[in-house]
Write an enzyme that holds these catalytic residues in place. Structure first.
Site, PDB file in Angstrom:
ATOM      1  N   HIS A  40      47.421  58.420  92.341  1.00  0.00           N
ATOM      2  CA  HIS A  40      47.161  57.375  91.696  1.00  0.00           C
ATOM      3  C   HIS A  40      47.938  56.998  90.437  1.00  0.00           C
ATOM      4  O   HIS A  40      48.453  58.259  90.890  1.00  0.00           O
ATOM      5  CB  HIS A  40      45.417  57.718  90.669  1.00  0.00           C
ATOM      6  CG  HIS A  40      45.702  57.122  89.404  1.00  0.00           C
ATOM      7  ND1 HIS A  40      45.356  55.735  89.238  1.00  0.00           N
ATOM      8  CD2 HIS A  40      46.016  57.632  88.618  1.00  0.00           C
ATOM      9  CE1 HIS A  40      45.223  55.779  88.233  1.00  0.00           C
ATOM     10  NE2 HIS A  40      46.309  57.051  87.246  1.00  0.00           N
ATOM     11  N   CYS A  75      45.238  50.265  91.066  1.00  0.00           N
ATOM     12  CA  CYS A  75      45.672  50.978  90.658  1.00  0.00           C
ATOM     13  C   CYS A  75      47.502  50.742  90.618  1.00  0.00           C
ATOM     14  O   CYS A  75      48.196  50.674  90.061  1.00  0.00           O
ATOM     15  CB  CYS A  75      45.835  52.677  90.159  1.00  0.00           C
ATOM     16  SG  CYS A  75      45.812  54.073  91.484  1.00  0.00           S
TER      17      CYS A  75
END
Length: 643
Positions: free
Chosen positions: A34, A102
Site C-alpha cells: 500500500h 491505492c
C-alpha cells in the site's frame, strides 16, 4: 519554491505475504504493498475515497519505509485543486484490490507532481500475483468481494470456494487474509483498527472520504490525469485504447458502457490498456492537447506508442471493430489457426492417467523391509515414525480413496515421511513410495493440498530428484506418477514453471528406453505436458484470460520436438506409442509461438519422411501403422504441419 515528494510504503499483510507467498504460490512476494503520497506536510492515500492525514498518522501505522521521489514545482493550491478534481474519479465504489487501488492513485499523483512513477516492484505486484496458479484460483473470490462493493460501498465476504478446492485449507486461509487486507486497504481509518495490527493512535482524516457514487468502474479501466501517467501506459502496453471524455458530456455516458465492456473482455487476455482521460480533471487537457483532441467523446488507438486510429462521437460497432483490428495487428493469430486439421482437432486433451491400484499391503511390506535394512537413519521423521505414517495414514487413506467417508487426516506427515525416505533409501527401493503417490495423485483432496506444496520439498520434486541413474522400475513408476500429476491444471502449471528441465531430462531419455512399458509411460507424460500447453494456447488464441497462464519456452519446444522425432523414428514395434508421440508432436507444433524455429528444425530433421515411413511396411510392425485414425493423424501432421 519546490517541495519534496515522498512515498510511504506499507505492507497490508503485516509480514504474512513474505512468510507464506513462496509455499502458497511458488513465487516470493515480499508484501501486499500500500502506498501513499507525502507532500506539503500531508499524507494522501486512496481507499474509501481520497483521504488525508498527518504523515505517518494514518490507520496503517508507521510505514515500512519512505521513498524519496524528488521534488515538485507544483504549488500546494494547484495540487489541492487537482485532488478535488481527482475525487470524481477515485471514489470508494471504484476501488479494486488488483486493478484500481491505492497504487493507481499514488502513481497518478506522482505523474502530476514530478513526472515520475512508482517502482516496478510495486506496480507489477497484481500481475505477479495473478501469474501464479494460486492467484488465478483466488481471482474470482477477489472480484466477488469488490463486485458487491460497487453497489453497497461494503466489501462482500468471500464466497464459498467450491468443492474442487475446499480441501486446501491454505486457499481458505488466503481468501480470509485477502478479505482482511482488502478491508484494511479500503478503510479510511475512522473505524476501530483490526486487533491483528499494532496501529498507532490516529485522528480522523482531515479530509472526509468521497461519498459512494451510483456509477461504478468495475472493469479494468486505467485512469490518466496527466501526460506522465498516459505516457507510462504507452510505454508499458503494446496496444492502448484511449477514451477522451468529460463530466458534462452526455454522448460520453452513452458510449462508456461499450468502452468498459471492451476493457473487461479484451484487456486481460492481451497486453492492451484501456485508458480513460477526463479532460476536466488535473492535467488531462494537456494529454488531449498533445493529440489534438477538441471534442468528446474521442477515441484514439495506439500500437507500440504510435497513433493508428481516431474516432469521434458515439459509434459502438465501429469502436468494437477498430479495437479488434488493433488487437489483431498487435497480436496476430497463429498461422495454423487458418489450417484445416480435423485429425489434430479431434485429439482429446484429457490427460492420460495410470489408475491401476497395486496391492497396497505388499507395497507397504516392501518399503517397511527397506526401512528396517537401513543401519543409520536420518531425516525429520524417525524410522518408527515413518513406518507408522505409512501404515496408519497413507495406506488406510489410499484404500478408502473414492469412498463416501475417507479418513480425515493431515497430509503434512506424508511429505515429511517422503523426504526422510528419499534421504535414506536408494531409487530402486523408493519405487513403491512413488507408486503410492501415483495413486494418491488421482485423489482430488491430495491434489488440492499438493498444489500448494510445489516448492523444493514437494513430494513430487523430491522423488524427481532421485531419477538420475535410477533403475527401470523406479523410472517407470516415476513417469506414471508425474503423468497423473499433470491431470491437475494447477500442479501441471507449477511443474512446468519449476521443474520443466528435470522432467524433460528424464522424459527424453525414457522415450528411447529399451523397455516398451517405459516408452509408453514416457509417451503418455509427453502427451500430458503438451496437452496442458495446448489448452492454454487455445484459450490465448480465443482471447480468453486463461491463456495468460501459458508459460512458453522456445528452447523446450525445440528439445521436445527433436526428442519426439528421434523416438518416433526408432519406434518399430508399438503402434500405440507412435500414436501418443505423434499426437504430442502435433499439439506441440500446432500453436507454438516458436513456429519459425520449429519449421526449420522439422525440415532439417526430415520430419515428413520420418512420419510417412511409419505408414509403410516395416515402419511400425510388419504392415506399418494399421489403425485408420492413427494413419489419418500421421498423414495430416506430415502433410500440413511439417515442411
Amino acid at each position: 519554491m519546490s517541495a519534496p515528494v515522498k512515498i510511504y510504503l506499507y505492507d497490508l499483510s503485516n509480514g504474512l505475504a513474505g512468510q507464506l507467498s513462496l509455499p502458497l504460490t511458488g513465487k516470493q512476494i515480499d508484501g501486499i504493498w500500500h502506498t501513499s503520497v507525502v507532500v506539503f506536510g500531508k499524507e494522501i492515500f486512496y481507499g474509501r475515497g481520497i483521504c488525508e492525514t498527518e504523515p505517518g498518522r494514518s490507520h496503517h501505522g508507521s510505514p515500512l519505509r519512505d521513498i524519496d521521489m524528488g521534488e515538485t514545482s507544483i504549488d500546494e493550491q494547484t495540487f489541492e485543486e487537482y485532488l478535488s478534481q481527482m475525487k470524481e474519479s477515485y471514489t470508494a465504489d471504484k476501488y479494486h484490490l488488483l486493478e484500481f487501488n491505492c497504487n493507481s492513485f499514488t502513481n497518478d499523483c506522482l505523474g502530476f507532481l514530478t513526472g515520475g512513477s512508482l517502482p516496478s516492484y510495486i506496480k507489477d505486484l497484481p500481475s505477479d500475483f495473478l501469474s501464479t496458479p494460486f492467484g488465478a484460483a483466488l481471482r474470482p473470490t477477489i472480484d466477488a468481494m469488490f463486485r458487491g462493493r460497487a453497489s453497497t460501498g461494503v466489501l462482500t465476504p468471500p464466497p464459498d470456494i467450491g468443492p474442487a478446492t475446499t480441501t486446501s485449507p491454505n486457499l481458505e486461509l488466503t481468501s480470509s487474509l485477502l478479505m482482511a487486507v482488502a478491508a484494511d486497504a479500503t478503510s479510511d481509518g475512522s473505524g476501530a483498527p483490526s486487533s491483528s495490527r499494532n496501529y498507532l493512535p490516529t485522528p480522523a482524516p482531515t479530509s472526509p472520504p468521497t461519498p459512494t457514487q451510483s456509477n461504478t468502474l468495475t472493469t479494468p479501466v486505467h485512469i490518466a490525469t496527466n501526460p506522465s501517467s498516459f505516457h507510462n501506459e504507452l510505454r508499458t502496453h503494446r496496444a492502448v485504447v484511449a477514451f477522451f471524455t468529460s463530466a458534462t458530456c452526455g454522448p460520453c455516458r452513452m458510449i462508456e458502457p461499450v468502452f468498459e465492456d471492451l476493457a473487461s473482455n479484451k484487456s486481460r487476455a492481451n497486453d492492451v490498456a484501456f485508458v480513460k482521460i477526463d479532460l476536466s480533471v488535473g492535467m488531462s487537457n494537456a494529454v488531449g492537447g498533445e493529440y489534438g483532441v477538441r471534442v468528446t467523446p474521442t477515441f484514439i488507438l495506439f500500437l507500440d506508442g504510435n497513433k493508428t486510429y481516431e474516432m469521434k462521437g458515439v459509434n459502438g460497432p465501429e469502436l468494437r471493430t477498430q479495437v479488434d483490428l488493433l488487437i489483431y495487428q498487435a497480436f496476430p493469430p497463429h498461422p495454423h489457426t487458418a489450417t484445416s486439421l480435423p485429425a489434430v482437432e479431434a485429439i482429446s486433451l484429457n490427460a492420460i492417467l495410470f489408475s491401476q491400484v497395486p496391492n497396497l499391503d505388499t507395497a507397504l511390506a516392501k518399503v517397511t523391509g527397506f526401512i528396517d535394512a537401513v543401519s543409520s537413519w536420518s531425516g525429520s521423521t524417525t524410522k518408527e515414525d515413518t513406518k507408522q505414517i505409512l501404515a496408519k495414514n497413507i495406506i488406510p487413506y489410499l484404500k478408502a480413496r473414492g469412498s463416501s467417508a475417507p479418513p480425515n487426516i493431515s497430509f503434512e506427515p506424508w511429505k515429511s515421511a517422503t523426504i526422510s525416505l528419499a534421504i535414506n533409501l536408494s531409487a530402486g527401493e523408493l519405487f513403491p513410495v512413488a507408486d503410492m503417490w501415483r495413486v494418491a495423485l488421482l485423489d482430488a483432496a491430495v491434489c488440492g493440498w499438493i498444489a500448494t506444496k510445489l516448492g523444493p520439498e514437494s513430494p513430487i520434486v523430491v522423488l524427481l530428484s532421485k531419477a538420475e541413474g535410477a533403475p527401470r522400475n523406479y523410472t517407470l513408476t516415476l513417469l506414471r506418477m508425474i503423468s497423473n500429476a499433470f491431470g491437475n491444471e494447477v500442479i501441471a502449471r507449477e511443474l512446468l514453471l519449476s521443474s520443466r528441465s528435470s522432467i524433460t531430462t528424464v522424459l527424453v531419455a525414457a522415450l528411447l528406453h529399451e523397455d516398451p512399458t517405459v516408452r509408453t509411460a514416457a509417451a503418455s507424460l509427453a502427451f500430458n505436458m503438451v496437452a496442458h500447453l495446448q489448452r492454454l494456447r487455445v484459450e490465448k488464441v480465443r482471447g480468453n484470460a486463461e491463456g495468460n497462464d501459458v508459460d512458453e519456452n522456445e528452447d523446450w519446444d525445440v528439445e521436445m520436438t527433436s526428442g519426439l522425432l528421434e523416438a518416433i523414428e526408432r519406434e518399430k514395434a508399438a503402434e500405440e506409442i507412435v500414436h501418443r508421440m505423434t499426437a504430442s508432436l502435433a499439439l506441440l507444433i500446432r500453436l507454438s509461438p516458436s513456429l519459425e524455429q520449429l519449421t526449420l528444425l522439422l525440415e532439417v530433421l526430415q520430419a515428413r519422411r520420418i512420419l510417412k515411413e511409419k505408414l509403410e511396411r516395416g515402419g511400425c510392425g510388419e504392415a506399418g501403422v494399421v489403425k485408420q485414425e492413427v494413419r489419418k493423424l500421421i498423414g495430416e501432421v506430415a502433410e500440413k504441419l511439417c515442411p
